[in-house]
Motif scaffolding. Structure first.
Motif, PDB file in Angstrom:
ATOM      1  N   ASP A 108      -5.165   6.714  -0.436  1.00 60.70           N
ATOM      2  CA  ASP A 108      -5.363   8.422  -0.306  1.00 60.70           C
ATOM      3  C   ASP A 108      -4.310   8.476   1.070  1.00 60.70           C
ATOM      4  OD1 ASP A 108      -6.841   9.079  -1.660  1.00 60.70           O
ATOM      5  OD2 ASP A 108      -8.254   8.833  -0.818  1.00 60.70           O
ATOM      6  N   ARG A 109      -4.035   7.303   1.950  1.00 57.10           N
ATOM      7  CA  ARG A 109      -3.020   8.043   3.213  1.00 57.10           C
ATOM      8  C   ARG A 109      -3.456   6.572   4.221  1.00 57.10           C
ATOM      9  NH1 ARG A 109      -4.678  11.055   8.917  1.00 57.10           N
ATOM     10  NH2 ARG A 109      -3.804   9.388   9.377  1.00 57.10           N
ATOM     11  N   TYR A 146       0.455  -1.383  -0.077  1.00 59.76           N
ATOM     12  CA  TYR A 146      -0.016  -0.235  -0.306  1.00 59.76           C
ATOM     13  C   TYR A 146       0.650   1.274  -0.026  1.00 59.76           C
ATOM     14  CZ  TYR A 146      -2.635  -3.125   1.776  1.00 59.76           C
ATOM     15  OH  TYR A 146      -3.513  -4.694   2.032  1.00 59.76           O
ATOM     16  N   THR A 147      -0.048   1.971  -0.875  1.00 64.64           N
ATOM     17  CA  THR A 147       1.345   3.763  -0.912  1.00 64.64           C
ATOM     18  C   THR A 147       0.945   4.552  -1.613  1.00 64.64           C
ATOM     19  OG1 THR A 147       3.946   4.453  -2.080  1.00 64.64           O
ATOM     20  CG2 THR A 147       1.510   2.788  -3.654  1.00 64.64           C
ATOM     21  N   THR A 148       1.183   5.476  -0.503  1.00 69.94           N
ATOM     22  CA  THR A 148       0.377   7.023  -0.983  1.00 69.94           C
ATOM     23  C   THR A 148       1.028   7.892  -2.669  1.00 69.94           C
ATOM     24  OG1 THR A 148       1.152   8.250  -0.077  1.00 69.94           O
ATOM     25  CG2 THR A 148       0.305   7.419   0.795  1.00 69.94           C
ATOM     26  N   GLU A 204       2.394  10.738   8.046  1.00 70.07           N
ATOM     27  CA  GLU A 204       3.511  11.171   7.997  1.00 70.07           C
ATOM     28  C   GLU A 204       4.014   9.129   5.895  1.00 70.07           C
ATOM     29  OE1 GLU A 204       3.838  11.896  11.723  1.00 70.07           O
ATOM     30  OE2 GLU A 204       2.549  10.592  10.684  1.00 70.07           O
ATOM     31  N   LEU A 205       3.689   8.228   6.800  1.00 68.86           N
ATOM     32  CA  LEU A 205       4.267   7.118   6.345  1.00 68.86           C
ATOM     33  C   LEU A 205       3.453   7.150   4.797  1.00 68.86           C
ATOM     34  CD1 LEU A 205       2.510   4.847   8.804  1.00 68.86           C
ATOM     35  CD2 LEU A 205       5.168   5.327   8.268  1.00 68.86           C
ATOM     36  N   LEU A 206       4.355   6.574   4.075  1.00 58.89           N
ATOM     37  CA  LEU A 206       4.061   6.693   2.256  1.00 58.89           C
ATOM     38  C   LEU A 206       4.197   5.563   1.876  1.00 58.89           C
ATOM     39  CD1 LEU A 206       6.911   8.958   1.399  1.00 58.89           C
ATOM     40  CD2 LEU A 206       5.135   9.595   1.764  1.00 58.89           C
ATOM     41  N   VAL A 207       4.462   4.068   2.767  1.00 57.88           N
ATOM     42  CA  VAL A 207       4.630   2.767   2.360  1.00 57.88           C
ATOM     43  C   VAL A 207       4.314   1.739   3.495  1.00 57.88           C
ATOM     44  CG1 VAL A 207       7.172   1.993   2.820  1.00 57.88           C
ATOM     45  CG2 VAL A 207       6.010   1.188   0.887  1.00 57.88           C
TER      46      VAL A 207
END
Length: 127
Positions: free
Chosen positions: A110-111, A81-83, A116-119
């Motif tokens: 979306d988040r 999962y990634t933003t 702050e998490l991207l992945v």
């Protein structure tokens, strides 16, 4: 444990994953929570740095797997999962280096749990 990979096409090999994996003669299955870029105290680290976050995700995953008596070679499925799908693909080499062509799902979201998490990567391992 025996693994039979099913790949009716060639294109997925470029991304280092399999379309399907059949497992036989296994004794244990480990279903893990999604791993993120969190430190030992549960704080997000490396804001806005996809590569550093991906490294931390993999380090945290290795810790969980090892603690349960598994390793990266035992991982047969990852859910990613990634933003930012494009930024994750720019760093996909880090993921491809760790696994032996697991089946894989990649979703843009979306988040994640903390902004702050991207992945986040959720592995399933079999022994």
């Amino acid at each position: 444990m025996d693994q039979q990979h099913t790949n009716p096409w060639e294109w997925q090999s470029e991304f280092g994953y399999s379309q399907a994996i059949e497992i036989s003669d296994s004794d244990r299955v480990l279903y893990c929570a999604g791993q993120t870029s969190m430190d030992a105290e549960g704080n997000p680290v490396h804001p806005d740095d996809m590569r550093a976050q991906t490294v931390k995700v993999l380090e945290n995953m290795e810790t969980v797997l090892t603690d349960a008596g598994f390793d990266f070679e035992d991982v047969v499925q990852i859910d990613c999962y990634t933003t930012d799908v494009d930024r994750l693909f720019e760093n996909w080499d880090l993921i491809a280096e760790c696994f032996e062509k697991p089946s894989c799902t990649l979703l843009g979201v979306d988040r994640l749990a903390f902004p702050e998490l991207l992945v986040e990567i959720k592995p399933t391992a079999v022994k």
